[in-house]
Design a protein around this motif. Structure first.
Motif, mmCIF file in Angstrom:
data_model
loop_
_atom_site.group_PDB
_atom_site.id
_atom_site.type_symbol
_atom_site.label_atom_id
_atom_site.label_comp_id
_atom_site.label_asym_id
_atom_site.label_seq_id
_atom_site.Cartn_x
_atom_site.Cartn_y
_atom_site.Cartn_z
ATOM 1 N N UNK A 315 0.786 -1.181 0.175
ATOM 2 C CA UNK A 315 -0.067 -0.045 0.105
ATOM 3 C C UNK A 315 0.686 1.268 0.204
ATOM 4 N N UNK A 316 1.887 1.279 0.742
ATOM 5 C CA UNK A 316 2.815 2.374 0.791
ATOM 6 C C UNK A 316 3.487 2.498 -0.486
ATOM 7 N N UNK A 317 3.993 1.409 -1.011
ATOM 8 C CA UNK A 317 4.790 1.543 -2.179
ATOM 9 C C UNK A 317 3.933 2.252 -3.198
ATOM 10 N N UNK A 318 2.605 1.650 -3.473
ATOM 11 C CA UNK A 318 1.697 2.100 -4.427
ATOM 12 C C UNK A 318 1.564 3.852 -4.396
ATOM 13 N N UNK A 319 1.371 3.983 -3.136
ATOM 14 C CA UNK A 319 0.796 5.597 -3.090
ATOM 15 C C UNK A 319 2.290 6.303 -2.999
ATOM 16 N N UNK A 320 3.143 5.979 -2.580
ATOM 17 C CA UNK A 320 4.330 6.850 -2.757
ATOM 18 C C UNK A 320 4.676 7.119 -4.195
ATOM 19 N N UNK A 326 1.832 12.961 -8.948
ATOM 20 C CA UNK A 326 0.743 13.808 -8.675
ATOM 21 C C UNK A 326 1.416 15.059 -8.302
ATOM 22 N N UNK A 327 2.396 15.217 -7.496
ATOM 23 C CA UNK A 327 3.348 16.343 -6.978
ATOM 24 C C UNK A 327 3.655 17.054 -8.363
ATOM 25 N N UNK A 328 4.326 16.303 -9.247
ATOM 26 C CA UNK A 328 4.770 16.947 -10.527
ATOM 27 C C UNK A 328 4.015 17.449 -11.408
ATOM 28 N N UNK A 329 2.638 16.530 -11.582
ATOM 29 C CA UNK A 329 1.721 17.219 -12.331
ATOM 30 C C UNK A 329 1.095 18.545 -11.974
ATOM 31 N N UNK A 341 -6.072 22.725 -12.600
ATOM 32 C CA UNK A 341 -5.562 22.609 -11.249
ATOM 33 C C UNK A 341 -6.663 22.186 -10.192
ATOM 34 N N UNK A 342 -8.007 22.786 -10.504
ATOM 35 C CA UNK A 342 -8.954 22.267 -9.605
ATOM 36 C C UNK A 342 -9.288 20.751 -9.821
ATOM 37 N N UNK A 343 -9.138 20.049 -10.711
ATOM 38 C CA UNK A 343 -9.512 18.686 -10.900
ATOM 39 C C UNK A 343 -8.349 17.604 -10.381
ATOM 40 N N UNK A 344 -6.959 18.422 -10.759
ATOM 41 C CA UNK A 344 -6.083 17.541 -10.082
ATOM 42 C C UNK A 344 -5.910 17.678 -8.573
ATOM 43 N N UNK A 345 -6.623 18.568 -7.973
ATOM 44 C CA UNK A 345 -6.491 18.633 -6.460
ATOM 45 C C UNK A 345 -6.884 17.537 -5.662
ATOM 46 N N UNK A 346 -7.977 16.439 -6.571
ATOM 47 C CA UNK A 346 -8.563 15.267 -5.735
ATOM 48 C C UNK A 346 -7.829 14.326 -5.749
ATOM 49 N N UNK A 347 -7.208 13.783 -6.972
ATOM 50 C CA UNK A 347 -6.159 12.869 -6.853
ATOM 51 C C UNK A 347 -4.818 12.978 -6.019
ATOM 52 N N UNK A 405 7.369 25.570 -8.535
ATOM 53 C CA UNK A 405 8.648 24.684 -8.915
ATOM 54 C C UNK A 405 9.190 24.038 -7.733
ATOM 55 N N UNK A 406 9.091 24.874 -6.602
ATOM 56 C CA UNK A 406 9.743 24.395 -5.369
ATOM 57 C C UNK A 406 9.045 23.020 -4.735
ATOM 58 N N UNK A 407 7.687 23.056 -5.154
ATOM 59 C CA UNK A 407 6.912 21.964 -4.586
ATOM 60 C C UNK A 407 7.274 20.618 -5.047
ATOM 61 N N UNK A 408 7.954 20.566 -6.088
ATOM 62 C CA UNK A 408 8.620 19.393 -6.742
ATOM 63 C C UNK A 408 9.566 18.686 -5.694
ATOM 64 N N UNK A 409 10.213 19.526 -5.025
ATOM 65 C CA UNK A 409 11.046 18.891 -3.954
ATOM 66 C C UNK A 409 10.503 17.919 -3.121
#
Length: 433
Positions: A315-320, A326-329, A341-347, A405-409
């Motif tokens: 479970x942890x592997x899958x969602x890691x 999702x962060x990159x997207x 941006x609104x739609x991708x907030x859910x996943x 851009x920094x969020x990608x970190x």
């Protein structure tokens, strides 16, 4: 040589402790299997963690107003999160020891009172330095609540349902986050920013009501009490670093560091990102956070179910993996594409929360009863403290990279989590002892 008697399994007897049949199944079988005492413990831990979340998010949601009021740069505002999480490591470790020595419920009440008092105190801070100190002290209680509450409920839960039971506890974080977002939208819509951020902190007094109820209605699992009273090695930091436990402790800290580094990067900076780089209003930011938080709530529940079906590690592997994607997207959505941006907030909310659902059961199953509080409190909160470097790094990078851009970190954290799993065993179906 220890004279500790052999530990007893902590899964309740289906007839005597819970009144339910061992094969009872269905959507709410995990809740029925807890029994009356277990359900009260569940309510106490659920409420405590929801209010813990509420008090935590008063800061990120008020960050823009605070920065303007005190004239802060991104690095200084990021430091708020870092000191909270670093001090939470101390609070979490101490709360874990208390849970092993004085009991889960007493330790839980102490943590709730601590974070409530210092959250309210933040609202009276006259300057940046004082607010930083109060926020750090809030971290003492914030750090211990989840670990202690998770253990309290884990010791009532059956091995079959422990993953989804603790996943449901974890979902209360999204409930508290939602309450904070609603309060933020209301307060900042009707009150000027200079006073609104103070009101947000003052509402952090709500947990005091929970403590009054818990003192009368919630008790530790009887088997856990028996083990604690008969143990001569309870609440010992040395015990979690002995040769037989050292490997587990090291990799559990690494796992916690990765997951929480990624999570707190997003939790701290997404509201600022939406307002400063996407130009959203207070109401607009609240609307976008609704999608993120809705995804988080369902992610916690789904992850709890999957951690029982797939196992803790899978479970942890899958969602890691999914959280990193999702962060990159999310951070690379083109300007003007706010609907996307609104739609991708859910996943994004779904994946970064589902990975947490297995933590309560996984960490509880890695340690024996006498040192379970110490082990879980130390590993989870040390990981939280080390992971606190991530939000601060984003704060300092934001001036040159932009917040998006920094969020990608944060994606790096999820890579660390996947690596840590190589050193930990699968514990699905394990009886607590």
């Amino acid at each position: 040589m220890s004279t500790t008697p052999p530990p007893q399994a902590l899964t309740p007897d289906a007839q005597s402790a819970t009144g339910e049949r061992p094969d009872d199944d269905g959507a709410l079988a995990w809740l029925r299997a807890l029994g009356p005492r277990g359900r009260r413990a569940f309510a106490g831990a659920f409420g405590g963690y929801a209010l813990d979340s509420y008090d935590y998010f008063t800061l990120p949601l008020s960050m823009v107003a605070l920065a303007a009021y005190f004239g802060l740069d991104s690095g200084q505002t990021g430091l708020f999160t870092t000191v909270t999480l670093v001090v939470s490591a101390i609070g979490g470790a101490l709360a874990g020891v208390m849970a092993d020595r004085i009991g889960r419920v007493k330790a839980l009440m102490i943590t709730v009172i601590t974070y409530a008092v210092f959250t309210v105190a933040c609202g009276f801070a006259p300057n940046y330095e004082t607010l930083l100190v109060f926020r750090a002290l809030q971290g003492l209680g914030f750090g211990g609540e989840w670990a202690v509450g998770a253990i309290l409920v884990a010791e009532y839960a059956s091995a079959k349902h422990r993953g989804r039971t603790l996943g449901a506890i974890q979902s209360s974080w999204a409930v508290g986050w939602a309450l904070a977002a609603i309060m933020y939208t209301l307060v900042f819509s009707f009150v000027g920013d200079d006073l609104a951020w103070r009101i947000m902190f003052w509402t952090g007094a709500l947990p005091a009501l929970l403590v009054i109820w818990m003192r009368r209605r919630v008790q530790d699992a009887p088997e856990a009490i028996a083990v604690r009273e008969g143990s001569t090695n309870k609440g010992s930091f040395a015990a979690i670093f002995k040769p037989g436990m050292l490997r587990t402790t090291f990799f559990a800290v690494l796992l916690s560091t990765g997951v929480q580094g990624g999570y707190y990067t997003l939790a701290t900076w997404v509201p600022t990102y939406l307002k400063t780089e996407r130009g959203l209003s207070v109401v607009g930011t609240g609307g976008y956070l609704t999608f993120l938080i809705s995804g988080a709530f369902l992610g916690y529940l789904t992850g709890g179910y999957l951690t029982d079906r797939l196992g803790r590690r899978r479970n942890i592997w899958l969602f890691a993996l999914l959280s990193a994607v999702c962060i990159l997207a999310y951070a690379n959505i083109p300007d003007g594409s706010n609907t996307l941006l609104l739609v991708l907030g859910f996943p994004l909310g779904f994946c970064m929360s589902a990975i947490f659902s297995g933590f309560g059961s996984f960490l509880s199953e890695l340690y024996p009863t006498a040192i379970r509080g110490t082990g879980q409190g130390f590993t989870y909160n040390t990981g939280r403290a080390v992971g606190a470097v991530f939000p601060t790094t984003v704060g300092f990078l934001a001036d040159s990279w932009g917040v998006g851009g920094a969020l990608v970190f944060g994606a790096i954290g999820y890579g660390l989590a996947a690596l840590a799993l190589l050193g930990l065993p699968e514990t699905r179906g394990k009886e607590l002892a």
